[in-house]
Motif scaffolding. Sequence first.
Motif, PDB file in Angstrom:
ATOM      1  N   LEU A 263       0.843  -1.204   0.000  1.00 55.55           N
ATOM      2  CA  LEU A 263       0.000   0.000   0.000  1.00 55.55           C
ATOM      3  C   LEU A 263       0.881   1.259   0.000  1.00 55.55           C
ATOM      4  O   LEU A 263       0.617   2.216  -0.738  1.00 55.55           O
ATOM      5  CB  LEU A 263      -0.904  -0.018   1.238  1.00 55.55           C
ATOM      6  CG  LEU A 263      -1.932   1.087   1.379  1.00 55.55           C
ATOM      7  CD1 LEU A 263      -2.956   1.026   0.253  1.00 55.55           C
ATOM      8  CD2 LEU A 263      -2.654   0.987   2.728  1.00 55.55           C
ATOM      9  N   LEU A 264       1.943   1.224   0.796  1.00 58.98           N
ATOM     10  CA  LEU A 264       2.863   2.374   0.848  1.00 58.98           C
ATOM     11  C   LEU A 264       3.486   2.601  -0.531  1.00 58.98           C
ATOM     12  O   LEU A 264       3.504   3.725  -1.035  1.00 58.98           O
ATOM     13  CB  LEU A 264       3.965   2.134   1.895  1.00 58.98           C
ATOM     14  CG  LEU A 264       4.979   3.260   2.063  1.00 58.98           C
ATOM     15  CD1 LEU A 264       4.327   4.522   2.627  1.00 58.98           C
ATOM     16  CD2 LEU A 264       6.147   2.848   2.980  1.00 58.98           C
ATOM     17  N   ARG A 265       3.947   1.512  -1.136  1.00 59.85           N
ATOM     18  CA  ARG A 265       4.592   1.657  -2.456  1.00 59.85           C
ATOM     19  C   ARG A 265       3.610   2.216  -3.482  1.00 59.85           C
ATOM     20  O   ARG A 265       3.942   3.123  -4.244  1.00 59.85           O
ATOM     21  CB  ARG A 265       5.120   0.297  -2.932  1.00 59.85           C
ATOM     22  CG  ARG A 265       6.395  -0.086  -2.232  1.00 59.85           C
ATOM     23  CD  ARG A 265       7.124  -1.198  -2.977  1.00 59.85           C
ATOM     24  NE  ARG A 265       8.067  -1.817  -2.073  1.00 59.85           N
ATOM     25  CZ  ARG A 265       7.830  -2.889  -1.326  1.00 59.85           C
ATOM     26  NH1 ARG A 265       6.673  -3.502  -1.402  1.00 59.85           N
ATOM     27  NH2 ARG A 265       8.748  -3.365  -0.508  1.00 59.85           N
ATOM     28  N   SER A 266       2.380   1.662  -3.491  1.00 59.87           N
ATOM     29  CA  SER A 266       1.452   2.098  -4.543  1.00 59.87           C
ATOM     30  C   SER A 266       1.014   3.545  -4.301  1.00 59.87           C
ATOM     31  O   SER A 266       0.856   4.315  -5.244  1.00 59.87           O
ATOM     32  CB  SER A 266       0.264   1.149  -4.669  1.00 59.87           C
ATOM     33  OG  SER A 266      -0.660   1.397  -3.653  1.00 59.87           O
ATOM     34  N   TRP A 267       0.867   3.944  -3.041  1.00 58.30           N
ATOM     35  CA  TRP A 267       0.526   5.342  -2.759  1.00 58.30           C
ATOM     36  C   TRP A 267       1.668   6.252  -3.245  1.00 58.30           C
ATOM     37  O   TRP A 267       1.428   7.242  -3.948  1.00 58.30           O
ATOM     38  CB  TRP A 267       0.261   5.530  -1.259  1.00 58.30           C
ATOM     39  CG  TRP A 267       0.265   6.978  -0.833  1.00 58.30           C
ATOM     40  CD1 TRP A 267      -0.402   7.997  -1.442  1.00 58.30           C
ATOM     41  CD2 TRP A 267       0.993   7.549   0.263  1.00 58.30           C
ATOM     42  NE1 TRP A 267      -0.137   9.191  -0.777  1.00 58.30           N
ATOM     43  CE2 TRP A 267       0.707   8.936   0.260  1.00 58.30           C
ATOM     44  CE3 TRP A 267       1.833   7.047   1.251  1.00 58.30           C
ATOM     45  CZ2 TRP A 267       1.256   9.811   1.197  1.00 58.30           C
ATOM     46  CZ3 TRP A 267       2.359   7.905   2.188  1.00 58.30           C
ATOM     47  CH2 TRP A 267       2.077   9.277   2.161  1.00 58.30           C
ATOM     48  N   LEU A 268       2.914   5.906  -2.917  1.00 57.22           N
ATOM     49  CA  LEU A 268       4.040   6.782  -3.259  1.00 57.22           C
ATOM     50  C   LEU A 268       4.298   6.819  -4.758  1.00 57.22           C
ATOM     51  O   LEU A 268       4.705   7.849  -5.297  1.00 57.22           O
ATOM     52  CB  LEU A 268       5.291   6.345  -2.494  1.00 57.22           C
ATOM     53  CG  LEU A 268       5.169   6.519  -0.969  1.00 57.22           C
ATOM     54  CD1 LEU A 268       6.458   6.130  -0.282  1.00 57.22           C
ATOM     55  CD2 LEU A 268       4.776   7.943  -0.602  1.00 57.22           C
ATOM     56  N   ASP A 269       4.030   5.695  -5.446  1.00 55.32           N
ATOM     57  CA  ASP A 269       4.193   5.693  -6.903  1.00 55.32           C
ATOM     58  C   ASP A 269       3.264   6.703  -7.560  1.00 55.32           C
ATOM     59  O   ASP A 269       3.537   7.195  -8.661  1.00 55.32           O
ATOM     60  CB  ASP A 269       3.927   4.290  -7.473  1.00 55.32           C
ATOM     61  CG  ASP A 269       5.105   3.364  -7.199  1.00 55.32           C
ATOM     62  OD1 ASP A 269       6.171   3.878  -6.804  1.00 55.32           O
ATOM     63  OD2 ASP A 269       4.947   2.133  -7.356  1.00 55.32           O
ATOM     64  N   GLY A 270       2.167   7.009  -6.874  1.00 54.67           N
ATOM     65  CA  GLY A 270       1.210   7.966  -7.428  1.00 54.67           C
ATOM     66  C   GLY A 270       1.525   9.414  -7.069  1.00 54.67           C
ATOM     67  O   GLY A 270       0.830  10.322  -7.509  1.00 54.67           O
ATOM     68  N   THR A 271       2.569   9.661  -6.264  1.00 54.93           N
ATOM     69  CA  THR A 271       2.922  11.049  -5.915  1.00 54.93           C
ATOM     70  C   THR A 271       3.839  11.623  -7.003  1.00 54.93           C
ATOM     71  O   THR A 271       4.478  10.856  -7.739  1.00 54.93           O
ATOM     72  CB  THR A 271       3.627  11.131  -4.536  1.00 54.93           C
ATOM     73  OG1 THR A 271       4.803  10.307  -4.566  1.00 54.93           O
ATOM     74  CG2 THR A 271       2.717  10.688  -3.414  1.00 54.93           C
ATOM     75  N   PRO A 272       3.910  12.957  -7.132  1.00 58.63           N
ATOM     76  CA  PRO A 272       4.735  13.546  -8.191  1.00 58.63           C
ATOM     77  C   PRO A 272       6.190  13.056  -8.135  1.00 58.63           C
ATOM     78  O   PRO A 272       6.785  12.992  -7.050  1.00 58.63           O
ATOM     79  CB  PRO A 272       4.644  15.049  -7.907  1.00 58.63           C
ATOM     80  CG  PRO A 272       3.371  15.219  -7.146  1.00 58.63           C
ATOM     81  CD  PRO A 272       3.196  13.972  -6.344  1.00 58.63           C
ATOM     82  N   GLU A 273       6.716  12.758  -9.284  1.00 55.39           N
ATOM     83  CA  GLU A 273       8.084  12.235  -9.433  1.00 55.39           C
ATOM     84  C   GLU A 273       9.104  13.130  -8.716  1.00 55.39           C
ATOM     85  O   GLU A 273      10.019  12.656  -8.037  1.00 55.39           O
ATOM     86  CB  GLU A 273       8.392  12.188 -10.948  1.00 55.39           C
ATOM     87  CG  GLU A 273       9.726  11.603 -11.311  1.00 55.39           C
ATOM     88  CD  GLU A 273       9.592  10.129 -11.648  1.00 55.39           C
ATOM     89  OE1 GLU A 273       8.611   9.777 -12.328  1.00 55.39           O
ATOM     90  OE2 GLU A 273      10.476   9.368 -11.230  1.00 55.39           O
ATOM     91  N   GLU A 274       8.901  14.480  -8.858  1.00 50.92           N
ATOM     92  CA  GLU A 274       9.905  15.419  -8.327  1.00 50.92           C
ATOM     93  C   GLU A 274       9.961  15.428  -6.786  1.00 50.92           C
ATOM     94  O   GLU A 274      10.920  15.931  -6.210  1.00 50.92           O
ATOM     95  CB  GLU A 274       9.692  16.839  -8.880  1.00 50.92           C
ATOM     96  CG  GLU A 274       8.384  17.508  -8.543  1.00 50.92           C
ATOM     97  CD  GLU A 274       7.243  17.169  -9.516  1.00 50.92           C
ATOM     98  OE1 GLU A 274       7.353  16.162 -10.251  1.00 50.92           O
ATOM     99  OE2 GLU A 274       6.235  17.906  -9.525  1.00 50.92           O
ATOM    100  N   TRP A 275       8.972  14.864  -6.141  1.00 45.02           N
ATOM    101  CA  TRP A 275       9.045  14.767  -4.679  1.00 45.02           C
ATOM    102  C   TRP A 275      10.124  13.756  -4.257  1.00 45.02           C
ATOM    103  O   TRP A 275      10.612  13.799  -3.130  1.00 45.02           O
ATOM    104  CB  TRP A 275       7.700  14.335  -4.082  1.00 45.02           C
ATOM    105  CG  TRP A 275       6.625  15.372  -4.196  1.00 45.02           C
ATOM    106  CD1 TRP A 275       6.709  16.585  -4.822  1.00 45.02           C
ATOM    107  CD2 TRP A 275       5.293  15.281  -3.680  1.00 45.02           C
ATOM    108  NE1 TRP A 275       5.510  17.258  -4.737  1.00 45.02           N
ATOM    109  CE2 TRP A 275       4.621  16.484  -4.038  1.00 45.02           C
ATOM    110  CE3 TRP A 275       4.590  14.320  -2.961  1.00 45.02           C
ATOM    111  CZ2 TRP A 275       3.294  16.729  -3.696  1.00 45.02           C
ATOM    112  CZ3 TRP A 275       3.264  14.567  -2.610  1.00 45.02           C
ATOM    113  CH2 TRP A 275       2.627  15.768  -2.973  1.00 45.02           C
TER     114      TRP A 275
END
Length: 431
Positions: A263-275
């Motif tokens: 869940l953590l990985r899939s949430w973070l994959d959806g955050t802007p790349e530049e973060w």
Amino acid sequence: MSSPSRRDPDQDAEVIVVGAGPAGSTAATYLARAGIDVLLLEKTTFPRDKVCGDGLTPRGVKQLIDLGIDISPEAGWARSRGLRILTGDLTLELDWPELSSYPPYGLARTRHDFDDLLARTAQKAGARLYEQTAVTGAITDERTGRVIGVRAKTGPEKTPVSYRAPLVLACDGVSARLALSVGIDKHDKRPMGVAVRRYYKSPRHDDPFIEGHLELWDRSDPRDPKLLPGYGWAFPLGDGTVNVGLGILSTSKAFRSTDYRALLRSWLDGTPEEWGYREENAVGKIGGAGLPMGFNRTPHYRDGLLLLGDAGGMVSPFNGEGIQSAMESAQLAAECVVQALARPEGPSRERALEAYPLALKEEMGGYYRLGNLFAKAIGNPKVMRAATKYGLRINSLLPLVYKGLSGCYDARGGDGVDRLIAAASRVTPSA
Ligand SMILES: Cc1cc2nc3c(=O)[nH]c(=O)nc-3n(C[C@H](O)[C@H](O)[C@H](O)COP(=O)(O)OP(=O)(O)OC[C@H]3O[C@@H](n4cnc5c(N)ncnc54)[C@H](O)[C@@H]3O)c2cc1C
């Protein structure tokens, strides 16, 4: 004042504190400063890592100020001016409130540094810290059932040892081994949480806001995605990294079946790349642990044993914070223990010790009862959805939601919102 003569010859200390996390080191510091002979037993060796979000709201900062710790940025602390909340298309930036009880800023620091600093503070105050000493259970008086010491294994050889003292403080965290050894179990009806986190190198490491992401979706059934009761966080550490993680409450149906790391990985994959929250910027592995909430282990005092912090289930059901309550419980416990030890053994001393659970109830009990109801309610995905969709869009509700969820309100005095939260905490019936 401190005098070894106050200790019986067959005892190793006046107070044994088990576990040198925020609860244990804070309690040991206050006790030692009051002249009590304290033995602080810790199974690990400092400095060491501890899975946590590393974030303190103003209520936690107050605890550090009370201890007299240097919390300046020069001393290695990242300071936050408020909370940024993200949900759907809505982003809100809210400064920490101006209150009489707490400062208007939060702090963050890795537990690697933080716990080491607190343990050294306890040592400087005079507590004797024994590292690499894992307590295996309580020693009880066969006749009275009273806790009179602990058994432990110490050093690289795990040599069996025992230590005796008239009072023992269980500060051993969520495992609560000491409480369990005397049959103090957890209440299964109270909420639990699970949280996972990882560090990422990120340009957002010096963002002045800590961040809460309120939309965590369980997409295990793609036809029926569910909004989970919990939130994702990003706590900037000012050292090139951000602590990013998520926590979920046990009150949802998905609680047991969720793969939190995925869940953590899939949430973070959806955050802007530049973060920068991507595998190539990750520092270390994903770590996770349970969050014992809403006083899920009681009684907090019985037969010479006091439960503090996570060992007493003191994580806030509203926001998953547990450092501040661990330190608050330590302050209250130390006050009661100092008074108790100044009295003769027997009913008078017991009366002073019984004041500890009462003080806890007064400080946190009502607020946590309210939190337990809140946790139960948002376990329903429809309620969670309505809360994130509408709750934060009604401007007049914002101060209430913000102060209520963060626990940063004036319990005495304050404005109308503070008084409303304090009153609701007082009248909420037991869950
Ligand atoms: C992923 C995650 C993120 C979190 N984020 C936050 C956050 O951002 N802010 C916040 O306020 N809270 C957060 N929490 C909660 C917080 O970490 C705990 O509530 C807090 O650490 C409780 O402090 P404590 O002193 O009671 O227990 P602990 O910090 O767990 O300390 C217990 C100590 O006892 C020692 N110990 C354990 N067993 C024994 C034994 N048998 N013998 C001797 N020593 C022993 C341990 O090694 C440890 O040093 C988070 C928790 C998790 C899991």
